[in-house]
Scaffold this motif. Structure first.
Motif, PDB file in Angstrom:
ATOM      1  N   HIS A 251     -19.253  35.585  -1.134  1.00 57.55           N
ATOM      2  CA  HIS A 251     -18.857  35.111  -2.461  1.00 57.55           C
ATOM      3  C   HIS A 251     -18.536  33.617  -2.489  1.00 57.55           C
ATOM      4  O   HIS A 251     -18.288  33.061  -3.568  1.00 57.55           O
ATOM      5  CB  HIS A 251     -17.630  35.897  -2.965  1.00 57.55           C
ATOM      6  CG  HIS A 251     -17.961  37.241  -3.515  1.00 57.55           C
ATOM      7  ND1 HIS A 251     -18.285  38.329  -2.719  1.00 57.55           N
ATOM      8  CD2 HIS A 251     -18.045  37.684  -4.806  1.00 57.55           C
ATOM      9  CE1 HIS A 251     -18.524  39.378  -3.481  1.00 57.55           C
ATOM     10  NE2 HIS A 251     -18.387  39.015  -4.745  1.00 57.55           N
ATOM     11  N   ILE A 252     -18.571  32.967  -1.328  1.00 58.10           N
ATOM     12  CA  ILE A 252     -18.187  31.557  -1.258  1.00 58.10           C
ATOM     13  C   ILE A 252     -19.435  30.687  -1.251  1.00 58.10           C
ATOM     14  O   ILE A 252     -20.202  30.692  -0.287  1.00 58.10           O
ATOM     15  CB  ILE A 252     -17.336  31.264  -0.008  1.00 58.10           C
ATOM     16  CG1 ILE A 252     -16.121  32.184   0.045  1.00 58.10           C
ATOM     17  CG2 ILE A 252     -16.921  29.804   0.011  1.00 58.10           C
ATOM     18  CD1 ILE A 252     -15.140  32.000  -1.078  1.00 58.10           C
ATOM     19  N   LYS A 256     -17.283  25.433  -2.073  1.00 64.57           N
ATOM     20  CA  LYS A 256     -16.224  26.255  -2.651  1.00 64.57           C
ATOM     21  C   LYS A 256     -15.335  26.816  -1.537  1.00 64.57           C
ATOM     22  O   LYS A 256     -15.636  26.714  -0.358  1.00 64.57           O
ATOM     23  CB  LYS A 256     -16.817  27.393  -3.483  1.00 64.57           C
ATOM     24  CG  LYS A 256     -17.736  26.918  -4.604  1.00 64.57           C
ATOM     25  CD  LYS A 256     -17.000  26.065  -5.632  1.00 64.57           C
ATOM     26  CE  LYS A 256     -17.913  25.654  -6.771  1.00 64.57           C
ATOM     27  NZ  LYS A 256     -17.197  24.835  -7.786  1.00 64.57           N
ATOM     28  N   ASP A 260     -12.128  30.550  -5.125  1.00 66.93           N
ATOM     29  CA  ASP A 260     -13.293  31.033  -5.865  1.00 66.93           C
ATOM     30  C   ASP A 260     -13.587  32.509  -5.603  1.00 66.93           C
ATOM     31  O   ASP A 260     -14.560  33.051  -6.135  1.00 66.93           O
ATOM     32  CB  ASP A 260     -14.511  30.179  -5.502  1.00 66.93           C
ATOM     33  CG  ASP A 260     -14.307  28.721  -5.881  1.00 66.93           C
ATOM     34  OD1 ASP A 260     -14.426  28.404  -7.070  1.00 66.93           O
ATOM     35  OD2 ASP A 260     -13.997  27.911  -4.988  1.00 66.93           O
TER      36      ASP A 260
END
Length: 371
Positions: A251-252, A256, A260
């Motif tokens: 998800h990064i 980021k 996040d």
């Protein structure tokens, strides 16, 4: 013109980043080194002192057989000064600069180079070091200059700012000439990004990595068997991550970090503490230098150390940097050999002086010594 090669004594030598840079300049020859960490000393010896004649593997306070040298270099452990540490004024590591001063005097050096973290210039110890080179100080015959240098400005694929103190009995040095910049122009190249460092260098470090262990190999160093020696390619190893960690990493996006992540993937402690370092669990970017490499670069939860390869819904590499990638980020190439366990080598890499930065300093020091 004086002799074209100058003798070098490296204190707190670690794995040899400073020596690698100075010897790379071609004007220096090593005559001594001191390093208390045995595996780091073994790494240094594997590269610069194969027969173990001039590496002292022990506490610098016990280093009494000091050779004569034109130049003394070194960076005492920085944890006592680092913004990441407790910054305890009583930390014994903050006093090691005094041993550095002692060896400079006993070696009859003409110059010295003292390297440390950026914030060292704001500490009481820095002022005391400068005072030793003032009237009535132990190094009163030295004039000192202070430079604040970013390794990225000298071709290292890493933004790493260091305080460099140059002391000289033979006249001042020029500030090391910058070769790279965030915004290139004139004779300055653009900062080296990770794509160039990992995929376009002498050793291509492919993003896909399966191996998790170093090869089985031992080397004898001063009566001890130590894992090694390993080549850069041997260090291209990863870890076994659990599924929830891999989901978090996925998800990064590049640039980021932990802020996040969706709420359901946050660590419980992060839900309670919404402030703090944004670099934690951060992903690097292909076309930018890395952030400062630390000793636990292999743990994404410790900083911005996730591999830059990431495509939303596509090809992703959900792991931290390998040891080989971290070494390249520090400016080491495939000539450098390594000794120790995975954790020990990681510590050596994180604590090293980037060789390209050291070489830039070596260039101006050699010019002064030769004049």
């Amino acid at each position: 013109m004086r002799e074209s090669r100058f003798t070098l004594l490296d204190l707190f030598a670690g794995c040899g980043g400073m020596t690698r840079g100075f010897l790379g300049e071609g004007n220096f020859i090593g005559v001594g080194a001191v390093e208390i960490d045995r595996t780091a000393a073994a790494t240094y010896a594997a590269n610069f002192d194969v027969d173990g004649r001039h590496i002292f593997a022990g506490d610098i306070a016990g280093y009494t057989d000091v050779p004569r040298a034109d130049l003394v270099v070194g960076g005492p452990p920085c944890q006592g000064f680092s913004a990441l540490g407790r910054r305890d004024p009583a930390d014994a590591r903050n006093q090691l600069w005094r041993e550095f001063v002692r060896v400079v005097r006993e070696s009859d050096a003409r110059m010295f180079v003292f390297e440390n973290v950026d914030r060292f210039a704001k500490t009481p110890e820095f002022q005391l070091l400068r005072q030793t080179a003032s009237e009535d100080g132990e190094l009163a015959d030295f004039d000192t200059q202070v430079f604040r240098l970013n390794a990225a400005d000298y071709g290292t694929p890493q933004k790493r700012i260091r305080t460099i103190v140059v002391g000289s009995r033979v006249g001042p040095v020029d500030e090391p000439r910058q070769t790279h910049a965030k915004t290139p122009g004139g004779d300055l190249d653009r900062w080296v990004g990770l794509r160039e460092a990992f995929l376009e260098g002498p050793v291509v470090l492919e993003p896909e990595v399966r191996e998790t262990w170093l090869p089985e190999s031992l080397v004898e160093f001063q009566g001890h068997d130590i894992p090694g020696t390993f080549k850069l390619r041997d260090l291209h190893i990863t870890r076994n991550y659990d599924l929830i960690s891999e989901v978090r990493y996925a998800h990064i996006a590049p640039g980021k970090g932990r802020f996040d992540l969706p709420d359901e993937l946050q660590y419980p402690c992060w839900r309670r503490h919404t402030r703090g370092a944004g670099d934690v669990l951060g992903r690097l970017q292909w076309d930018e230098p890395a952030v400062t490499i630390r000793t636990e670069f292999f743990r994404p939860e410790k900083g911005r150390f996730l591999h830059p390869q990431w495509e939303n819904g596509g090809d992703q590499v959900n792991r931290a940097l390998t040891h080989a990638e971290a070494a390249v980020v520090q400016g080491f190439d495939d000539r450098h050999l390594w000794c120790g366990t995975k954790a020990e080598i990681a510590r050596q890499i994180g604590n090293a002086v980037p060789p390209p930065l050291a070489r830039a300093v070596a260039h101006v020091v050699a010019a002064r010594l030769a004049s």
